[in-house]
Structures are given as structure tokens and as C-alpha cells.
Design a protein around this motif. Structure first.
Motif, short mmCIF file in Angstrom:
data_model
loop_
_atom_site.label_atom_id
_atom_site.label_comp_id
_atom_site.label_asym_id
_atom_site.label_seq_id
_atom_site.Cartn_x
_atom_site.Cartn_y
_atom_site.Cartn_z
N SER A 214 7.38 18.65 32.50
CA SER A 214 8.69 18.69 33.16
C SER A 214 9.46 19.89 32.61
O SER A 214 9.07 20.47 31.58
CB SER A 214 9.47 17.41 32.88
N PHE A 215 10.55 20.27 33.27
CA PHE A 215 11.33 21.40 32.78
C PHE A 215 11.91 21.09 31.40
O PHE A 215 11.84 21.91 30.48
CB PHE A 215 12.45 21.75 33.76
N ASP A 216 12.48 19.90 31.25
CA ASP A 216 13.07 19.54 29.95
C ASP A 216 12.03 19.52 28.83
O ASP A 216 12.35 19.82 27.68
CB ASP A 216 13.75 18.17 30.04
N HIS A 217 10.80 19.17 29.16
CA HIS A 217 9.74 19.09 28.16
C HIS A 217 9.47 20.45 27.53
O HIS A 217 9.18 20.55 26.32
CB HIS A 217 8.48 18.54 28.82
N MET B 172 15.46 25.34 38.52
CA MET B 172 15.67 24.31 39.54
C MET B 172 14.49 24.27 40.51
O MET B 172 14.65 24.15 41.72
CB MET B 172 16.98 24.56 40.28
N TRP B 173 13.30 24.41 39.94
CA TRP B 173 12.07 24.32 40.71
C TRP B 173 11.55 22.89 40.58
O TRP B 173 11.42 22.37 39.47
CB TRP B 173 11.03 25.30 40.20
N PHE B 174 11.24 22.26 41.69
CA PHE B 174 10.80 20.87 41.69
C PHE B 174 9.37 20.76 42.22
O PHE B 174 8.94 21.58 43.06
CB PHE B 174 11.73 20.02 42.57
N ILE C 187 3.70 31.76 37.20
CA ILE C 187 3.14 30.63 36.44
C ILE C 187 3.88 29.39 36.91
O ILE C 187 5.10 29.29 36.80
CB ILE C 187 3.32 30.82 34.93
N LEU C 188 3.12 28.42 37.43
CA LEU C 188 3.71 27.26 38.07
C LEU C 188 3.09 25.97 37.55
O LEU C 188 1.87 25.83 37.56
CB LEU C 188 3.50 27.36 39.59
N TRP C 189 3.94 25.07 37.08
CA TRP C 189 3.47 23.75 36.66
C TRP C 189 3.53 22.82 37.87
O TRP C 189 4.59 22.61 38.46
CB TRP C 189 4.32 23.22 35.50
N ILE C 190 2.39 22.24 38.21
CA ILE C 190 2.29 21.57 39.50
C ILE C 190 2.85 20.15 39.48
O ILE C 190 3.25 19.61 40.52
CB ILE C 190 0.81 21.58 39.97
N VAL D 72 10.07 20.93 37.42
CA VAL D 72 8.97 21.51 36.63
C VAL D 72 9.31 22.96 36.31
O VAL D 72 10.12 23.59 37.00
CB VAL D 72 7.63 21.42 37.38
N PRO D 73 8.68 23.53 35.29
CA PRO D 73 8.94 24.95 34.97
C PRO D 73 8.21 25.87 35.94
O PRO D 73 7.18 25.52 36.52
CB PRO D 73 8.38 25.11 33.56
#
Length: 505
Positions: free
Chosen positions: A42-45, A144-146, A305-308, A327-328
Motif C-alpha cells: 500500500s502507499f502508507d506501507h 493518489m494512485w489506486f 514502477i507500479l505496485w499492482i 498503491v505506490p
């Protein structure tokens, strides 16, 4: 006069709206677009404490059980180790975590699956993921990518490739595969070159493999990360299938000048999925990024770079309707804004939107038609000097230190095997001498020779199996491999001790 001005205006407008010719991008310096697909964050992670980003709110905490205030609350905490268990992040677990938009059920979701749910509040920072922080500081970080779907990898990958999941919400792959039109169909139809690079690619792991399809082997993850392998035409059409290749070809294409216009890169198993070591994950990403920066393609490329998916890790931002968790995403390019945090709302279909815009392709679905482009992250001015990723604190996958450690593990098992053979034979002859039966090997009874050889073979098989387990564990964590090796040595010594005691009674 007015008519002349109107005609000139129309001509100018038309000149700027003429579509590109087949295979040619718009008049922008980006000629090659690469998407590096990661998982489970997750983004916060990863960026909950990143300065200037939408990270942890002040005094942020999460209830252990939203329905029971007496169960207490947990604040975010820094994880002390680079690899963890995999948290539940399927549709059911995600629904519990979402909790009607309150975003306070992540701990409860983990606990309901029999795990330590408080782990969901753990985070990493610069100390553990310096590569990602460095890239975020130098290039563009999207905060703010989800994800496109509240669930796991497969459905989110379908959105990334096809702009939809075709109403399919199971984790397994359907027997007949998927019948979806993808961005790669659009590229192929227009003559735009593309490839998908996959680490440890197995051409036989596709929807026709029953065990992989129903998640009975690790090969399933290859299909979930690249759902083209679950679409019959991409499996059986030799031309289409030839564009799904091993990651090693990425480096070859960069050197030989054959990099396609659009690439997806899937660095499995080092794609961030727990329990793989996040430091080893960064080293592979460093290799991929640096190879591009050093190549002839740098000044005409963009790499995202995209976390799915969020991987079950907590995030405090409530996603928009029909979106998954935040997600980042990081954009790297000589035309990316320097040190920029982009807070426009996006999901994975924004990748499709950018490719469609770049090559004048029609949208696949209403979802990518409505998606926001990536253009706000670019400047399209003169290319700036590349900034190489920082040196990491750990060791790369193929570092000299790790090669030495792997060699030590291999040599140790070899010496142990030789020692076992020596001790078995020595113990036997010691027993013979104790009984005053001075016999040469040729005089030893056939049955005794068979027993000695059988014991040696059994020991050899056992040591080889443990060695293979150690090397496999080494790919996940050097520490785990060394622990297994030490236990193997201890177990081997105890077995030999027991053998000596029995032989010399």
C-alpha cells in the motif's frame, strides 16, 4: 477577411489533431514506455512517512477490532526486518479491511485469517527501501494512485492489460481462459512493437496447465501477473506468444538496439510479494533501471514502477467508488518532473490511457476512456541528466558476497558428504578390528558391503535434498538459508554420532 481567418484557424487546428502514422508516437520525445510491475504494497506501507506526500495523518491508529473498542488500537510502526509473511488481500479480506469506507479493518482481516493482523500497520522508510525513496525524491511519486480492484493480483492485472476483468472475481483461472481484448491487441493491430519480459519465465505455465490454473503450484503467479497467458490467442499464436520472453532478453534488447516501443517487465519472484526479501527486490529493480539509464534509449524513454495491489497492508485513504486501495507508483524519465509529488487521482487504467494517447489508439473500455492520463508528471523539455539509484544497504542478488556465501554453503555440504562416507567406512572397519577380524575390503561380506553403500547413498540423497532446500531458501533470504544449513550440520552430526554408537556396541 473573417472567412480567411476562420479557414486559417481550422487548418492550424487540423494540423495539431492529425493522428500519428502507424507505429509512430505523437510528437513527444517519449518513444519507449516501460511498466515495471511490482506487488504487495500500500502507499502508507512504503511512503507513509515520506515528506510532502499524503502519508500517515497525525495521531493515526487503527482498532484491532472495529466492533470492540476494548480490543485496543495500534499505531503505525517501523518493520525491523526486510521480509514478512504474506497478508490476506483477496476480495473477502479486502472487504473486511475496507469496512464500508472506514478503512479500519486491516488488522481484523489479518486476524480472521489466523495471522498476526497488527503486522498490517507496519511500514518501511528510507532505511529499508532507500532505492524507492531516492527515486521518489529525484523523479515523480504518485500519492493518489489506486489499484483498480479491491482484491488481489489477477483482477488488477486484468484491468492493467484490458481495462476490465470481464466480471470474473475468482482467484483461479477459468478452464477456457479469458476472452478479453487487451492493449497488446491494439498495439499489434497498429504495428507498434511490444514485449513482456518475465523473470524465470516458464513457457508451459499458462491456462492449459491444470495445476497452475487452480493455484496448486507456484506457476499460478506467472499467469496472475501476466494474464495474456490465460488468453488462448496469446498462448497458441506463435507470433503473439513469441513476444512473451524471459527477463534476460530485456538486457539484450537494450544492448542490441531492439527495445520495443511498449514493454511490461515482471521481475518475479523478486516483485515485492511477501515473503521475498524487499532488499533483494530493490537490487533487481536497480539493475532494470540502471540498464535503461545506461542504454541508448534513456533520452527517449519513460519507466513507470507500479505496485499492482496493496498486499493487505493498511492505508488510510478511502478509495474512490469502484477503485481498490491506494498503491505506490513512481515515474522515471529524463522528462519527468524533478522531485514532484503528483496527487491527481489515478488507477491502473491510467497506464492504458497514456499508451492510447501516445499511439492514437481507441480506448478498450469506458474505464480507461475516463481514466486520467500521466501527462501532468512530464515536462517534455530538454532531457535532464540521469540520476542513478542510491547504493543499497544490503547485498544484490548476484553480489560477490552472496556468491561467496552460496559457494560456502555448497562446499560445506560437499565436505560433509565426504566426511559421512569416511566415517561410515572407518566405523565399520573399527568395529571389525575390535573383533580381531583384520579383513581387507575384498574380504568383507557382500551383505556388509551393500549396507555400507546403501547407507552412503541414503546419506548422499538426504544431504542433496537439504542442500537444494538451502539454495532455494537462499533466493528468499540469506539468513534463512544459513539457519537451515546450520541445522542441517547439527542434524548430520547427531545422526553420525548415533551411527557410531550403534556400530561400536
Amino acid at each position: 477577411m473573417r472567412l480567411t481567418v476562420l479557414i486559417l484557424a481550422l487548418l492550424i487546428l487540423t494540423a495539431f489533431t492529425i493522428p500519428s502514422s502507424a507505429g509512430e508516437p505523437k510528437n513527444v520525445p517519449i518513444k519507449h514506455f516501460i511498466v515495471l510491475i511490482q506487488e504487495n504494497s500500500s502507499f502508507d506501507h512504503f511512503f507513509g512517512t515520506f515528506p510532502g506526500a499524503k502519508g500517515f495523518p497525525e495521531n493515526y491508529s487503527m482498532p484491532v477490532d472495529p466492533s470492540d473498542p476494548r480490543a485496543g488500537r495500534v499505531r503505525p510502526f517501523k518493520l525491523p526486518y526486510p521480509n514478512t509473511i504474506s497478508l490476506p488481500h483477496n476480495k473477502k479480506a479486502s472487504s473486511i479491511a475496507y469496512n464500508g469506507g472506514l478503512m479500519n479493518g486491516f488488522i481484523r482481516a489479518g486476524n480472521m485469517y489466523g495471522l498476526n493482523g497488527t503486522l498490517a500497520m507496519g511500514y518501511y522508510d528510507r532505511d529499508t527501501i532507500p532505492l524507492y525513496w531516492n527515486l521518489a525524491e529525484e523523479y515523480v511519486l504518485f500519492d493518489m494512485w489506486f489499484a483498480s480492484y479491491r482484491g488481489g493480483c489477477l483482477q488488477n492485472a486484468l484491468y492493467l492489460y484490458a481495462g476490465q476483468m470481464g466480471g470474473y472475481e475468482k482467484e483461479s483461472i477459468p478452464e477456457e481462459g479469458f476472452n478479453l481484448r487487451t492493449i497488446f491487441d491494439e498495439l499489434d493491430q497498429k504495428g507498434i512493437s511490444w514485449k513482456i519480459y518475465m523473470a524465470n519465465y516458464d513457457p508451459n505455465a499458462n491456462y492449459t496447465d491444470f495445476k497452475a490454473r487452480v493455484m496448486l503450484t507456484p506457476k499460478y503467479s506467472q499467469i496472475a501477473r501476466n494474464p495474456l497467458l490465460a488468453i488462448p490467442r496469446f498462448v497458441h499464436n506463435k507470433t503473439l506468444n513469441s513476444r512473451i520472453v524471459d527477463l534476460r532478453e530485456y538486457y539484450t534488447d537494450l544492448k542490441q538496439g531492439t527495445l520495443p516501443q511498449v514493454s511490461f517487465v515482471i521481475p518475479s519472484p523478486y516483485c515485492g510479494h511477501s515473503p521475498t526479501d524487499i532488499i533483494l527486490n530493490q537490487y533487481l529493480v536497480v539493475d532494470i533501471v540502471n540498464a535503461l539509464i545506461k542504454s541508448r534509449y534513456w533520452n527517449e524513454s519513460a519507466l513507470l514502477i507500479l505496485w499492482i495491489d496493496g498486499g493487505g497492508w493498511a492505508d488510510h485513504v478511502t478509495p474512490p467508488t469502484n477503485f481498490g486501495f491506494r498503491v505506490p507508483a513512481i515515474l522515471i524519465s529524463p522528462y519527468a518532473r524533478r522531485g514532484y509529488i503528483d496527487s491527481e487521482i489515478r488507477d491502473h487504467t491510467s497506464v492504458l490511457k497514456f499508451i492510447e494517447w501516445l499511439y492514437d489508439l481507441p480506448p478498450l473500455t469506458e474505464r480507461d476512456a475516463r481514466a486520467r492520463n500521466l501527462l501532468s508528471a512530464f515536462t517534455f523539455s530538454e532531457p535532464r541528466e540521469a540520476v542513478f539509484p542510491v547504493e543499497l544497504a544490503g547485498e544484490p542478488v548476484d553480489s560477490e558476497r552472496n556468491r561467496v556465501l552460496r559457494g560456502i554453503i555448497t562446499s560445506s555440504y560437499g565436505f560433509m558428504l565426504i566426511g559421512v562416507a569416511f566415517l561410515i567406512i572407518s566405523a565399520f572397519f573399527y568395529r571389525v578390528r575390535r573383533k580381531n577380524e583384520e579383513l581387507a575390503w575384498a574380504e568383507v561380506r557382500e551383505a556388509d558391503r551393500v549396507n555400507i553403500v546403501s547407507l552412503f547413498i541414503a546419506s548422499a540423497v538426504a544431504f542433496i535434498l537439504v542442500y537444494l532446500i538451502s539454495i532455494l531458501a537462499f533466493n528468499l533470504s540469506v539468513t534463512i538459508a544459513i539457519i537451515i544449513s546450520l541445522y542441517a550440520v547439527l542434524a548430520g552430526l547427531l545422526i553420525l554420532l548415533a551411527f557410531l554408537v550403534v556400530m561400536n556396541r
